[in-house]
Design an enzyme around this catalytic site. Structure first.
Site, PDB file in Angstrom:
ATOM      1  N   HIS A 172      40.338  44.384  38.037  1.00 33.92           N
ATOM      2  CA  HIS A 172      41.627  43.823  37.633  1.00 33.92           C
ATOM      3  C   HIS A 172      42.775  44.805  37.865  1.00 33.92           C
ATOM      4  O   HIS A 172      43.931  44.399  37.989  1.00 33.92           O
ATOM      5  CB  HIS A 172      41.563  43.431  36.157  1.00 33.92           C
ATOM      6  CG  HIS A 172      42.175  42.094  35.880  1.00 33.92           C
ATOM      7  ND1 HIS A 172      41.668  40.915  36.384  1.00 33.92           N
ATOM      8  CD2 HIS A 172      43.272  41.746  35.151  1.00 33.92           C
ATOM      9  CE1 HIS A 172      42.417  39.907  35.966  1.00 33.92           C
ATOM     10  NE2 HIS A 172      43.387  40.380  35.227  1.00 33.92           N
ATOM     11  N   HIS A 226      49.443  32.292  37.716  1.00 31.96           N
ATOM     12  CA  HIS A 226      49.771  32.188  36.290  1.00 31.96           C
ATOM     13  C   HIS A 226      50.415  30.836  35.998  1.00 31.96           C
ATOM     14  O   HIS A 226      51.330  30.418  36.702  1.00 31.96           O
ATOM     15  CB  HIS A 226      50.752  33.292  35.885  1.00 31.96           C
ATOM     16  CG  HIS A 226      50.139  34.653  35.827  1.00 31.96           C
ATOM     17  ND1 HIS A 226      50.876  35.809  35.903  1.00 31.96           N
ATOM     18  CD2 HIS A 226      48.844  35.050  35.701  1.00 31.96           C
ATOM     19  CE1 HIS A 226      50.071  36.857  35.822  1.00 31.96           C
ATOM     20  NE2 HIS A 226      48.837  36.419  35.710  1.00 31.96           N
ATOM     21  N   ARG A 276      41.686  37.728  41.046  1.00 34.11           N
ATOM     22  CA  ARG A 276      40.773  38.000  39.944  1.00 34.11           C
ATOM     23  C   ARG A 276      39.387  38.237  40.550  1.00 34.11           C
ATOM     24  O   ARG A 276      39.084  37.770  41.639  1.00 34.11           O
ATOM     25  CB  ARG A 276      40.712  36.816  38.978  1.00 34.11           C
ATOM     26  CG  ARG A 276      42.046  36.426  38.340  1.00 34.11           C
ATOM     27  CD  ARG A 276      41.862  35.208  37.449  1.00 34.11           C
ATOM     28  NE  ARG A 276      43.094  34.822  36.771  1.00 34.11           N
ATOM     29  CZ  ARG A 276      43.931  33.873  37.195  1.00 34.11           C
ATOM     30  NH1 ARG A 276      43.649  33.215  38.320  1.00 34.11           N
ATOM     31  NH2 ARG A 276      45.014  33.576  36.528  1.00 34.11           N
ATOM     32  N   ARG A 289      44.661  43.955  40.911  1.00 36.84           N
ATOM     33  CA  ARG A 289      45.527  42.784  40.714  1.00 36.84           C
ATOM     34  C   ARG A 289      46.833  43.211  40.031  1.00 36.84           C
ATOM     35  O   ARG A 289      47.918  42.788  40.441  1.00 36.84           O
ATOM     36  CB  ARG A 289      44.779  41.758  39.864  1.00 36.84           C
ATOM     37  CG  ARG A 289      45.555  40.504  39.499  1.00 36.84           C
ATOM     38  CD  ARG A 289      44.587  39.532  38.825  1.00 36.84           C
ATOM     39  NE  ARG A 289      45.250  38.459  38.104  1.00 36.84           N
ATOM     40  CZ  ARG A 289      45.634  37.306  38.645  1.00 36.84           C
ATOM     41  NH1 ARG A 289      45.459  37.103  39.938  1.00 36.84           N
ATOM     42  NH2 ARG A 289      46.204  36.366  37.907  1.00 36.84           N
ATOM     43  N   TYR A 316      54.840  42.330  33.786  1.00 33.29           N
ATOM     44  CA  TYR A 316      55.008  43.348  34.826  1.00 33.29           C
ATOM     45  C   TYR A 316      56.413  43.921  34.854  1.00 33.29           C
ATOM     46  O   TYR A 316      56.629  44.994  35.397  1.00 33.29           O
ATOM     47  CB  TYR A 316      54.639  42.762  36.194  1.00 33.29           C
ATOM     48  CG  TYR A 316      53.174  42.407  36.269  1.00 33.29           C
ATOM     49  CD1 TYR A 316      52.218  43.405  36.388  1.00 33.29           C
ATOM     50  CD2 TYR A 316      52.745  41.092  36.161  1.00 33.29           C
ATOM     51  CE1 TYR A 316      50.872  43.104  36.413  1.00 33.29           C
ATOM     52  CE2 TYR A 316      51.398  40.782  36.190  1.00 33.29           C
ATOM     53  CZ  TYR A 316      50.466  41.783  36.317  1.00 33.29           C
ATOM     54  OH  TYR A 316      49.134  41.474  36.327  1.00 33.29           O
ATOM     55  N   LYS A 357      41.387  29.855  37.721  1.00 28.46           N
ATOM     56  CA  LYS A 357      40.934  29.357  36.422  1.00 28.46           C
ATOM     57  C   LYS A 357      41.050  27.840  36.370  1.00 28.46           C
ATOM     58  O   LYS A 357      42.016  27.258  36.870  1.00 28.46           O
ATOM     59  CB  LYS A 357      41.772  29.977  35.296  1.00 28.46           C
ATOM     60  CG  LYS A 357      41.494  31.455  35.073  1.00 28.46           C
ATOM     61  CD  LYS A 357      42.268  31.973  33.873  1.00 28.46           C
ATOM     62  CE  LYS A 357      41.917  33.427  33.576  1.00 28.46           C
ATOM     63  NZ  LYS A 357      42.662  33.943  32.401  1.00 28.46           N
TER      64      LYS A 357
END
Length: 298
Positions: free
Chosen positions: A244, A270, A148, A247, A279, A172
């Protein structure tokens, strides 16, 4: 409880109890501030504890005229989180948004670049300029490690474990993970470090920060977006590209070449495999080719 106090308490909860990043806290706060401004504009005197479902329905109906369904869905989700917090702290018994449904959204598939497009974009970088080597290392790191943009700007020299073939990434909620880094990406980072960064006058607080601006300070998110946008324009690629995008391309190319979805989930950071599963929907042509090539009933 007044709105300002409720918002401040909620921000502290998100920061201390849930460990969210400042960017996430700002986004959640914006949802509540929109409601506060609407109440003030319409001269509605109510508190977070006493606001009714009917008032919130009027707010959602009114603001839906000015924002798209995706933004509306995000707003409802953010406000639900705030009122769930009030329930958790025993300020309320029920969530006034419980019966308000967000608009149905189709799953938006991420934009990706082909390998040839990434190569073209990197070739347009002017390596004779002061920031050329840095920008090449940035793009190679975004694509080579699937970071990110905030993870890239926060990357430290002390996070680089090249001998082991990994970098330590802070994602995150300040959650850390180890991401493999290939020889090509390592090479361009080392060129930048040893031929460019070493000659800069670096601010004391940025001594350990990997990617710096021309003043020896950490790069901002906005600057990374600007770098990518200018390269996309220069290379003639007409897709809408952001940091992004690299990514998404990282994950897509791994999946297309047979990587395990769980491994991709870990590398992207994730929490849920459901997020990574998007994806699997990106390149249906590729999946059809897989079936035609490998299925016994092809």
């Amino acid at each position: 409880m007044k709105w300002q106090q409720g918002l401040k308490d909620y921000q502290n909860y998100l920061r201390l109890e849930r460990g969210l990043s400042e960017n996430s806290i700002i986004n959640y706060s914006l949802d509540i501030k929109k409601l506060m401004r609407w109440l003030e504009t319409n001269e509605i005197n109510t508190s977070p504890v006493s606001i009714s479902e009917e008032i919130l329905q009027d707010f959602i109906y009114d603001i839906a005229k000015r924002i798209n369904p995706r933004s509306q869905s995000r707003l409802i989700s953010g406000l639900k989180g705030f009122f769930n917090y009030l329930i958790f702290e025993d300020y309320r018994k029920t969530n006034p948004l419980e019966l308000i449904e967000a608009p149905k959204l189709g799953r938006k598939l991420p934009d990706t670049l082909a390998i040839e497009e990434i190569d073209t974009l990197i070739k347009t970088i002017d390596l004779s300029s002061k920031q050329g080597e840095r920008n090449r290392a940035i793009i190679e790191t975004l694509y080579g490690c699937g970071l990110r943009v905030s993870e890239l700007t926060n990357l430290k020299i002390s996070d680089l474990y090249f001998e082991e073939g990994f970098i330590k990434v802070t994602g995150k909620g300040d959650k850390q993970r180890l991401v493999p880094i290939g020889a090509t990406t390592q090479k361009y980072i080392e060129i930048y470090r040893k031929e460019v960064r070493v000659h800069q006058k670096i601010q004391s607080l940025a001594k350990d920060t990997l990617f710096l601006n021309q003043h020896g300070k950490p790069l901002t998110r906005a600057m990374i977006f600007t770098i990518v946008k200018r390269l996309a324009e220069k290379s003639g690629i007409r897709k809408t590209i952001s940091p992004h995008t690299f990514r998404h391309s990282f994950a897509t190319h791994l999946l297309e070449n047979g990587a395990d979805l769980r491994a991709i989930q870990q590398m992207l950071g994730h929490e849920s495999i459901t997020t990574t599963e998007i994806y699997t929907h990106i390149d249906r042509k590729h999946l059809t080719e897989v079936i035609n090539r490998f299925h016994p009933r092809r």
